[in-house]
Design a protein around this motif. Structure first.
Motif, PDB file in Angstrom:
ATOM      1  N   ASP A 174       0.803  -1.228   0.000  1.00 54.87           N
ATOM      2  CA  ASP A 174       0.000   0.000   0.000  1.00 54.87           C
ATOM      3  C   ASP A 174       0.833   1.274   0.000  1.00 54.87           C
ATOM      4  O   ASP A 174       0.446   2.279   0.587  1.00 54.87           O
ATOM      5  CB  ASP A 174      -0.979   0.025   1.180  1.00 54.87           C
ATOM      6  CG  ASP A 174      -2.190  -0.849   0.933  1.00 54.87           C
ATOM      7  OD1 ASP A 174      -2.480  -1.111  -0.245  1.00 54.87           O
ATOM      8  OD2 ASP A 174      -2.834  -1.249   1.911  1.00 54.87           O
ATOM      9  N   MET A 175       1.976   1.242  -0.635  1.00 56.67           N
ATOM     10  CA  MET A 175       2.792   2.450  -0.813  1.00 56.67           C
ATOM     11  C   MET A 175       2.646   2.890  -2.273  1.00 56.67           C
ATOM     12  O   MET A 175       3.510   2.630  -3.111  1.00 56.67           O
ATOM     13  CB  MET A 175       4.251   2.151  -0.464  1.00 56.67           C
ATOM     14  CG  MET A 175       4.469   1.820   0.988  1.00 56.67           C
ATOM     15  SD  MET A 175       6.186   1.532   1.397  1.00 56.67           S
ATOM     16  CE  MET A 175       6.331  -0.198   1.022  1.00 56.67           C
ATOM     17  N   MET A 176       1.530   3.532  -2.572  1.00 60.30           N
ATOM     18  CA  MET A 176       1.166   3.820  -3.958  1.00 60.30           C
ATOM     19  C   MET A 176       2.127   4.793  -4.652  1.00 60.30           C
ATOM     20  O   MET A 176       2.436   4.619  -5.821  1.00 60.30           O
ATOM     21  CB  MET A 176      -0.265   4.373  -4.021  1.00 60.30           C
ATOM     22  CG  MET A 176      -1.294   3.390  -3.593  1.00 60.30           C
ATOM     23  SD  MET A 176      -1.203   1.894  -4.579  1.00 60.30           S
ATOM     24  CE  MET A 176      -2.137   0.791  -3.569  1.00 60.30           C
ATOM     25  N   GLU A 177       2.595   5.820  -3.932  1.00 54.06           N
ATOM     26  CA  GLU A 177       3.513   6.779  -4.552  1.00 54.06           C
ATOM     27  C   GLU A 177       4.820   6.102  -4.942  1.00 54.06           C
ATOM     28  O   GLU A 177       5.343   6.312  -6.042  1.00 54.06           O
ATOM     29  CB  GLU A 177       3.798   7.962  -3.619  1.00 54.06           C
ATOM     30  CG  GLU A 177       2.602   8.834  -3.345  1.00 54.06           C
ATOM     31  CD  GLU A 177       1.752   8.317  -2.193  1.00 54.06           C
ATOM     32  OE1 GLU A 177       2.140   7.317  -1.549  1.00 54.06           O
ATOM     33  OE2 GLU A 177       0.691   8.906  -1.938  1.00 54.06           O
ATOM     34  N   MET A 178       5.349   5.287  -4.036  1.00 57.59           N
ATOM     35  CA  MET A 178       6.591   4.566  -4.330  1.00 57.59           C
ATOM     36  C   MET A 178       6.380   3.581  -5.471  1.00 57.59           C
ATOM     37  O   MET A 178       7.242   3.453  -6.360  1.00 57.59           O
ATOM     38  CB  MET A 178       7.074   3.837  -3.079  1.00 57.59           C
ATOM     39  CG  MET A 178       8.346   3.062  -3.272  1.00 57.59           C
ATOM     40  SD  MET A 178       8.820   2.259  -1.726  1.00 57.59           S
ATOM     41  CE  MET A 178      10.074   1.152  -2.310  1.00 57.59           C
ATOM     42  N   ALA A 179       5.247   2.882  -5.473  1.00 57.85           N
ATOM     43  CA  ALA A 179       4.956   1.918  -6.531  1.00 57.85           C
ATOM     44  C   ALA A 179       4.881   2.619  -7.885  1.00 57.85           C
ATOM     45  O   ALA A 179       5.459   2.138  -8.867  1.00 57.85           O
ATOM     46  CB  ALA A 179       3.664   1.181  -6.231  1.00 57.85           C
ATOM     47  N   LEU A 180       4.213   3.762  -7.934  1.00 56.70           N
ATOM     48  CA  LEU A 180       4.102   4.504  -9.187  1.00 56.70           C
ATOM     49  C   LEU A 180       5.467   4.965  -9.668  1.00 56.70           C
ATOM     50  O   LEU A 180       5.776   4.871 -10.859  1.00 56.70           O
ATOM     51  CB  LEU A 180       3.164   5.698  -9.007  1.00 56.70           C
ATOM     52  CG  LEU A 180       2.943   6.570 -10.231  1.00 56.70           C
ATOM     53  CD1 LEU A 180       2.312   5.765 -11.358  1.00 56.70           C
ATOM     54  CD2 LEU A 180       2.088   7.763  -9.879  1.00 56.70           C
ATOM     55  N   LEU A 181       6.288   5.457  -8.761  1.00 55.20           N
ATOM     56  CA  LEU A 181       7.636   5.888  -9.121  1.00 55.20           C
ATOM     57  C   LEU A 181       8.437   4.737  -9.729  1.00 55.20           C
ATOM     58  O   LEU A 181       9.095   4.897 -10.761  1.00 55.20           O
ATOM     59  CB  LEU A 181       8.344   6.445  -7.884  1.00 55.20           C
ATOM     60  CG  LEU A 181       9.779   6.913  -8.074  1.00 55.20           C
ATOM     61  CD1 LEU A 181       9.816   8.127  -8.983  1.00 55.20           C
ATOM     62  CD2 LEU A 181      10.417   7.215  -6.743  1.00 55.20           C
ATOM     63  N   PHE A 182       8.357   3.567  -9.126  1.00 52.33           N
ATOM     64  CA  PHE A 182       9.123   2.438  -9.637  1.00 52.33           C
ATOM     65  C   PHE A 182       8.524   1.871 -10.919  1.00 52.33           C
ATOM     66  O   PHE A 182       9.259   1.363 -11.768  1.00 52.33           O
ATOM     67  CB  PHE A 182       9.282   1.362  -8.558  1.00 52.33           C
ATOM     68  CG  PHE A 182      10.448   1.630  -7.658  1.00 52.33           C
ATOM     69  CD1 PHE A 182      11.703   1.135  -7.967  1.00 52.33           C
ATOM     70  CD2 PHE A 182      10.307   2.399  -6.531  1.00 52.33           C
ATOM     71  CE1 PHE A 182      12.790   1.405  -7.162  1.00 52.33           C
ATOM     72  CE2 PHE A 182      11.384   2.675  -5.708  1.00 52.33           C
ATOM     73  CZ  PHE A 182      12.628   2.171  -6.026  1.00 52.33           C
ATOM     74  N   PHE A 183       7.213   1.957 -11.102  1.00 50.84           N
ATOM     75  CA  PHE A 183       6.623   1.522 -12.366  1.00 50.84           C
ATOM     76  C   PHE A 183       7.057   2.445 -13.508  1.00 50.84           C
ATOM     77  O   PHE A 183       7.314   1.983 -14.624  1.00 50.84           O
ATOM     78  CB  PHE A 183       5.103   1.471 -12.272  1.00 50.84           C
ATOM     79  CG  PHE A 183       4.578   0.357 -11.393  1.00 50.84           C
ATOM     80  CD1 PHE A 183       5.255  -0.836 -11.265  1.00 50.84           C
ATOM     81  CD2 PHE A 183       3.402   0.526 -10.693  1.00 50.84           C
ATOM     82  CE1 PHE A 183       4.783  -1.862 -10.462  1.00 50.84           C
ATOM     83  CE2 PHE A 183       2.906  -0.491  -9.886  1.00 50.84           C
ATOM     84  CZ  PHE A 183       3.606  -1.692  -9.771  1.00 50.84           C
ATOM     85  N   LEU A 184       7.167   3.741 -13.219  1.00 50.31           N
ATOM     86  CA  LEU A 184       7.662   4.673 -14.239  1.00 50.31           C
ATOM     87  C   LEU A 184       9.122   4.400 -14.579  1.00 50.31           C
ATOM     88  O   LEU A 184       9.519   4.456 -15.749  1.00 50.31           O
ATOM     89  CB  LEU A 184       7.478   6.114 -13.763  1.00 50.31           C
ATOM     90  CG  LEU A 184       6.047   6.616 -13.693  1.00 50.31           C
ATOM     91  CD1 LEU A 184       5.988   7.988 -13.055  1.00 50.31           C
ATOM     92  CD2 LEU A 184       5.424   6.638 -15.071  1.00 50.31           C
ATOM     93  N   GLN A 185       9.921   4.083 -13.570  1.00 51.23           N
ATOM     94  CA  GLN A 185      11.317   3.737 -13.829  1.00 51.23           C
ATOM     95  C   GLN A 185      11.409   2.450 -14.634  1.00 51.23           C
ATOM     96  O   GLN A 185      12.274   2.318 -15.504  1.00 51.23           O
ATOM     97  CB  GLN A 185      12.075   3.572 -12.512  1.00 51.23           C
ATOM     98  CG  GLN A 185      12.312   4.867 -11.791  1.00 51.23           C
ATOM     99  CD  GLN A 185      13.104   4.655 -10.522  1.00 51.23           C
ATOM    100  OE1 GLN A 185      14.092   3.940 -10.509  1.00 51.23           O
ATOM    101  NE2 GLN A 185      12.652   5.271  -9.450  1.00 51.23           N
ATOM    102  N   THR A 186      10.512   1.502 -14.371  1.00 53.98           N
ATOM    103  CA  THR A 186      10.487   0.260 -15.129  1.00 53.98           C
ATOM    104  C   THR A 186      10.235   0.539 -16.601  1.00 53.98           C
ATOM    105  O   THR A 186      10.933   0.013 -17.473  1.00 53.98           O
ATOM    106  CB  THR A 186       9.401  -0.687 -14.581  1.00 53.98           C
ATOM    107  OG1 THR A 186       9.714  -1.000 -13.229  1.00 53.98           O
ATOM    108  CG2 THR A 186       9.316  -1.949 -15.399  1.00 53.98           C
ATOM    109  N   ALA A 187       9.239   1.366 -16.889  1.00 55.41           N
ATOM    110  CA  ALA A 187       8.934   1.701 -18.280  1.00 55.41           C
ATOM    111  C   ALA A 187      10.128   2.389 -18.945  1.00 55.41           C
ATOM    112  O   ALA A 187      10.470   2.084 -20.099  1.00 55.41           O
ATOM    113  CB  ALA A 187       7.701   2.586 -18.334  1.00 55.41           C
TER     114      ALA A 187
END
Length: 78
Positions: free
Chosen positions: A23-36
């Motif tokens: 449930d750390m949505m901001e961190m998850a979004l940041l890492f998904f963007l880095q993945t892309a």
């Protein structure tokens, strides 16, 4: 060298999924963007020197942002 960016994409995806599960949505979004970003770079046909320069630029931006956040946003424990 391009394969290493795909490997970085894999690891950032794993970190993003763990953050999403926690449930750390901001961190998850940041890492998904880095993945892309990393996977996209992994499939481009750059020279090795270009990949190294991109990686150094990424590291400078990341460490500058991390240092700014830890000093000015989190505050020092003094």
């Amino acid at each position: 060298m391009a394969r290493m960016f795909r490997v970085l994409g894999f690891f950032t995806l794993m970190i993003g999924l763990m953050a999403f599960a926690g449930d750390m949505m901001e961190m998850a979004l940041l890492f998904f963007l880095q993945t892309a970003f990393f996977v996209l770079l992994g499939y481009l046909k750059f020279t090795e020197k270009t990949y190294i320069l991109i990686f150094w630029g990424y590291m400078i931006v990341t460490f500058t942002g991390f240092s700014y956040w830890t000093v000015f946003k989190m505050g020092l424990p003094f």
